[in-house]
Motif scaffolding. Structure first.
Motif, PDB file in Angstrom:
ATOM      1  N   ASN A 214       1.785   6.375   8.309  1.00 39.97           N
ATOM      2  CA  ASN A 214       1.472   4.890   8.771  1.00 39.97           C
ATOM      3  C   ASN A 214       1.965   4.084   8.681  1.00 39.97           C
ATOM      4  O   ASN A 214       2.166   2.605   9.385  1.00 39.97           O
ATOM      5  CB  ASN A 214      -0.200   4.792   8.796  1.00 39.97           C
ATOM      6  CG  ASN A 214      -1.028   3.991  10.190  1.00 39.97           C
ATOM      7  OD1 ASN A 214      -2.230   3.649   9.715  1.00 39.97           O
ATOM      8  ND2 ASN A 214      -0.355   3.001  10.926  1.00 39.97           N
TER       9      ASN A 214
ATOM     10  N   ASP B  49      -0.738  10.504   4.232  1.00 41.88           N
ATOM     11  CA  ASP B  49      -1.182   9.346   6.154  1.00 41.88           C
ATOM     12  C   ASP B  49      -0.679   8.261   5.259  1.00 41.88           C
ATOM     13  O   ASP B  49       0.009   7.271   6.503  1.00 41.88           O
ATOM     14  CB  ASP B  49      -2.640  10.011   5.999  1.00 41.88           C
ATOM     15  CG  ASP B  49      -3.205   8.905   6.918  1.00 41.88           C
ATOM     16  OD1 ASP B  49      -2.455   9.375   8.105  1.00 41.88           O
ATOM     17  OD2 ASP B  49      -4.141   7.610   6.632  1.00 41.88           O
ATOM     18  N   ILE B  50      -1.281   7.448   4.106  1.00 41.18           N
ATOM     19  CA  ILE B  50      -1.098   6.271   4.583  1.00 41.18           C
ATOM     20  C   ILE B  50       0.229   6.072   4.391  1.00 41.18           C
ATOM     21  O   ILE B  50       0.967   4.555   5.040  1.00 41.18           O
ATOM     22  CB  ILE B  50      -1.685   5.880   3.029  1.00 41.18           C
ATOM     23  CG1 ILE B  50      -3.029   5.607   2.450  1.00 41.18           C
ATOM     24  CG2 ILE B  50      -0.859   4.517   2.365  1.00 41.18           C
ATOM     25  CD1 ILE B  50      -3.177   5.803   1.623  1.00 41.18           C
TER      26      ILE B  50
ATOM     27  N   TYR C 127      -4.037  12.863   1.757  1.00 41.77           N
ATOM     28  CA  TYR C 127      -3.757  11.316   2.013  1.00 41.77           C
ATOM     29  C   TYR C 127      -3.195  10.523   1.763  1.00 41.77           C
ATOM     30  O   TYR C 127      -3.217   9.452   2.516  1.00 41.77           O
ATOM     31  CB  TYR C 127      -5.804  11.530   1.311  1.00 41.77           C
ATOM     32  CG  TYR C 127      -5.831  10.195   0.924  1.00 41.77           C
ATOM     33  CD1 TYR C 127      -6.206   8.751   2.162  1.00 41.77           C
ATOM     34  CD2 TYR C 127      -5.178   9.156  -0.188  1.00 41.77           C
ATOM     35  CE1 TYR C 127      -7.014   7.792   1.600  1.00 41.77           C
ATOM     36  CE2 TYR C 127      -5.950   7.371  -0.276  1.00 41.77           C
ATOM     37  CZ  TYR C 127      -6.224   7.402   0.561  1.00 41.77           C
ATOM     38  OH  TYR C 127      -7.007   5.761   0.430  1.00 41.77           O
TER      39      TYR C 127
ATOM     40  N   SER D  63       0.300  -1.440   0.245  1.00 42.11           N
ATOM     41  CA  SER D  63       0.201  -0.042   0.019  1.00 42.11           C
ATOM     42  C   SER D  63       1.144   1.312   0.115  1.00 42.11           C
ATOM     43  O   SER D  63       0.320   2.584  -0.909  1.00 42.11           O
ATOM     44  CB  SER D  63      -1.041   0.190   1.480  1.00 42.11           C
ATOM     45  OG  SER D  63      -0.094   0.265   2.012  1.00 42.11           O
TER      46      SER D  63
ATOM     47  N   THR E 178     -11.488   7.303   3.126  1.00 43.59           N
ATOM     48  CA  THR E 178     -11.415   8.745   3.082  1.00 43.59           C
ATOM     49  C   THR E 178     -10.881   8.132   1.115  1.00 43.59           C
ATOM     50  O   THR E 178     -11.178   8.998   0.349  1.00 43.59           O
ATOM     51  CB  THR E 178      -9.557   8.828   3.899  1.00 43.59           C
ATOM     52  OG1 THR E 178     -10.196   9.092   4.744  1.00 43.59           O
ATOM     53  CG2 THR E 178      -9.846  10.541   2.832  1.00 43.59           C
ATOM     54  N   GLY E 179     -10.409   7.399   0.776  1.00 44.94           N
ATOM     55  CA  GLY E 179      -9.881   7.462  -0.834  1.00 44.94           C
ATOM     56  C   GLY E 179     -11.503   6.919  -1.467  1.00 44.94           C
ATOM     57  O   GLY E 179     -10.932   7.978  -2.840  1.00 44.94           O
TER      58      GLY E 179
ATOM     59  N   LEU F 151      -6.045  -2.208  -0.353  1.00 50.14           N
ATOM     60  CA  LEU F 151      -6.393  -1.687   1.195  1.00 50.14           C
ATOM     61  C   LEU F 151      -6.960  -2.671   1.296  1.00 50.14           C
ATOM     62  O   LEU F 151      -7.110  -3.091   2.882  1.00 50.14           O
ATOM     63  CB  LEU F 151      -6.786   0.050   1.222  1.00 50.14           C
ATOM     64  CG  LEU F 151      -5.709   0.993   1.332  1.00 50.14           C
ATOM     65  CD1 LEU F 151      -6.492   1.954   1.192  1.00 50.14           C
ATOM     66  CD2 LEU F 151      -5.021   0.575   2.029  1.00 50.14           C
TER      67      LEU F 151
ATOM     68  N   TYR G 265      -7.161   0.723   8.193  1.00 43.86           N
ATOM     69  CA  TYR G 265      -7.396   0.794   6.447  1.00 43.86           C
ATOM     70  C   TYR G 265      -8.027   0.610   6.535  1.00 43.86           C
ATOM     71  O   TYR G 265      -8.921   1.464   5.424  1.00 43.86           O
ATOM     72  CB  TYR G 265      -6.734  -1.238   6.230  1.00 43.86           C
ATOM     73  CG  TYR G 265      -8.225  -1.959   6.878  1.00 43.86           C
ATOM     74  CD1 TYR G 265      -9.398  -1.909   5.771  1.00 43.86           C
ATOM     75  CD2 TYR G 265      -8.380  -2.353   8.540  1.00 43.86           C
ATOM     76  CE1 TYR G 265     -10.691  -2.751   6.681  1.00 43.86           C
ATOM     77  CE2 TYR G 265      -8.886  -3.162   8.762  1.00 43.86           C
ATOM     78  CZ  TYR G 265     -10.186  -3.428   7.876  1.00 43.86           C
ATOM     79  OH  TYR G 265     -11.583  -4.501   8.526  1.00 43.86           O
TER      80      TYR G 265
ATOM     81  N   ARG H 179     -10.577   3.442   7.929  1.00 43.23           N
ATOM     82  CA  ARG H 179     -10.660   5.027   7.306  1.00 43.23           C
ATOM     83  C   ARG H 179     -10.044   5.266   6.231  1.00 43.23           C
ATOM     84  O   ARG H 179     -10.199   5.812   5.594  1.00 43.23           O
ATOM     85  CB  ARG H 179      -9.688   5.767   8.388  1.00 43.23           C
ATOM     86  CG  ARG H 179      -9.835   7.233   8.128  1.00 43.23           C
ATOM     87  CD  ARG H 179      -9.621   7.814   9.928  1.00 43.23           C
ATOM     88  NE  ARG H 179      -8.060   7.333  10.057  1.00 43.23           N
ATOM     89  CZ  ARG H 179      -7.126   7.723   8.902  1.00 43.23           C
ATOM     90  NH1 ARG H 179      -7.148   9.163   8.451  1.00 43.23           N
ATOM     91  NH2 ARG H 179      -5.642   7.128   8.928  1.00 43.23           N
ATOM     92  N   LYS H 180      -9.052   4.431   5.980  1.00 44.30           N
ATOM     93  CA  LYS H 180      -8.273   4.551   3.987  1.00 44.30           C
ATOM     94  C   LYS H 180      -8.926   4.609   3.107  1.00 44.30           C
ATOM     95  O   LYS H 180      -8.783   5.227   1.898  1.00 44.30           O
ATOM     96  CB  LYS H 180      -6.879   4.449   4.296  1.00 44.30           C
ATOM     97  CG  LYS H 180      -5.879   5.010   5.490  1.00 44.30           C
ATOM     98  CD  LYS H 180      -4.448   3.978   5.293  1.00 44.30           C
ATOM     99  CE  LYS H 180      -3.632   4.388   6.219  1.00 44.30           C
ATOM    100  NZ  LYS H 180      -3.975   4.544   7.872  1.00 44.30           N
TER     101      LYS H 180
END
Length: 334
Positions: free
Chosen positions: A162, A158-159, A155, A129, A195-196, A222, A189, A191-192
């Motif tokens: 993390n 953040d990925i 975004y 990811s 958001t994605g 993800l 994962y 929330r990602k």
């Protein structure tokens, strides 16, 4: 996970991070200290110990409780083992499902062969990811709208941040320890994914086809993290319940010995004198009660972590089952 949860660090240490035998030790010492404090604060225990019937009643109850706890744990252990039993067709379907999932992960993450160790397998997904996020970043062009580019960059940061943190946590960890699942819990994962998907749909008109395709590949990677984490969580629960069964059986024997000894042979008149300013007979009772309750303390220590993990991972996918401080906005199609 600490940032998303409202728990204090000490509470999280008690519920999740601490070694379970450390918790058993702390609770055992705390129980013994509390019994001593109550004894020192009141002369009642000394008076009660003058009658053997009260001591027999207490330890008879402990014997019943220990035997019941052992029976309960053995029943749970049988349920865990029963899940591994089944006809050939069922076992073949399990094997096929596992191999199909591995093949899908390999195709999405660009792996020749997926790792067999759970920690390395999950780390491969996390790092995939991270790499795909960098691929998406490289396809962004200067013509992308300012708001879209800024939000996408945030975004992707953040990925990658993390993923880097979780990957470092997973290095050197072995299955059977909580560290593997603990690191998996730190990768948010769901929330990602949410958001994605929102970014993908909201800025579809200003993003190029190449960016959208790479963004879709990122979301696909993800989506594999959820089933992988749940699969390892199932293994971890089975592993912990077996460890709990062993621990209960090991501690039940001294607990029963101490309880039977107090029932059959304890006589306050045969234990005179004082130790550290405390009646010796009362001290013997406090020690024996503490030993007799160790199986229940072990059960409490293990179930605390199992129940906490189960509560925090109830949902698979982009659902938030915790307090967020406000209502989420609804995004309608225009």
């Amino acid at each position: 996970m600490q940032e998303r949860a409202s728990d204090t660090r000490f509470k999280r240490w008690i519920l999740l991070d601490a070694n379970r035998w450390s918790i058993v030790g702390l609770l055992t010492i705390g129980l013994f200290a509390m019994l001593l404090a109550l004894t020192a604060a009141s002369p009642a225990p000394v008076t009660i110990l003058q009658t053997e019937s009260s001591v027999n009643f207490v330890f008879s109850s402990l014997v019943t409780g220990v035997i019941t706890a052992v029976t309960l744990i053995l029943g749970i252990n049988q349920l865990v083992i029963a899940q591994e039993l089944g006809p050939l067709g069922k076992q073949r379907n399990r094997m096929k499902g596992a191999m199909d999932f591995r093949q899908d992960v390999e195709d999405a993450a660009g792996l020749t062969v997926s790792p067999t160790e759970p920690a390395t397998f999950f780390r491969a997904l996390v790092e995939a990811s991270q790499k795909q996020a960098e691929t998406v970043r490289s396809t962004l062009d200067d013509d992308t709208a300012g708001d879209a580019c800024e939000e996408i960059e945030k975004y992707l940061d953040d990925i990658t941040d993390n993923a880097s943190e979780v990957s470092n946590q997973l290095k050197g960890t072995e299955f059977g320890t909580f560290q593997v699942l603990n690191a998996a819990l730190d990768y948010d994962y769901s929330r990602k994914i949410h958001t994605g998907r929102r970014i993908q749909n909201e800025y579809r008109s200003v993003l190029s086809e190449e960016v959208l395709n790479e963004f879709g590949d990122l979301l696909e990677i993800l989506k594999f993290l959820g089933p992988a984490r749940e699969h390892f969580k199932t293994f971890y629960f089975q592993w912990e319940l077996i460890n709990l069964s062993h621990a209960i059986l090991y501690t039940a024997v001294p607990a029963l010995i101490a309880s039977f000894t107090m029932i059959l042979f304890f006589d306050p008149g045969f234990i005179p004198g004082m130790i550290f300013g405390m009646n010796t007979a009362v001290l013997v009772v406090c020690v024996s009660v503490t030993i007799g309750t160790v199986p229940f303390i072990v059960l409490l220590a293990y179930i605390l972590r199992i129940a906490t993990v189960a509560k925090r991972t109830l949902a698979v996918g982009p659902f938030t089952l915790r307090k967020t401080g406000g209502s989420e906005d609804i995004h309608w199609e225009e």
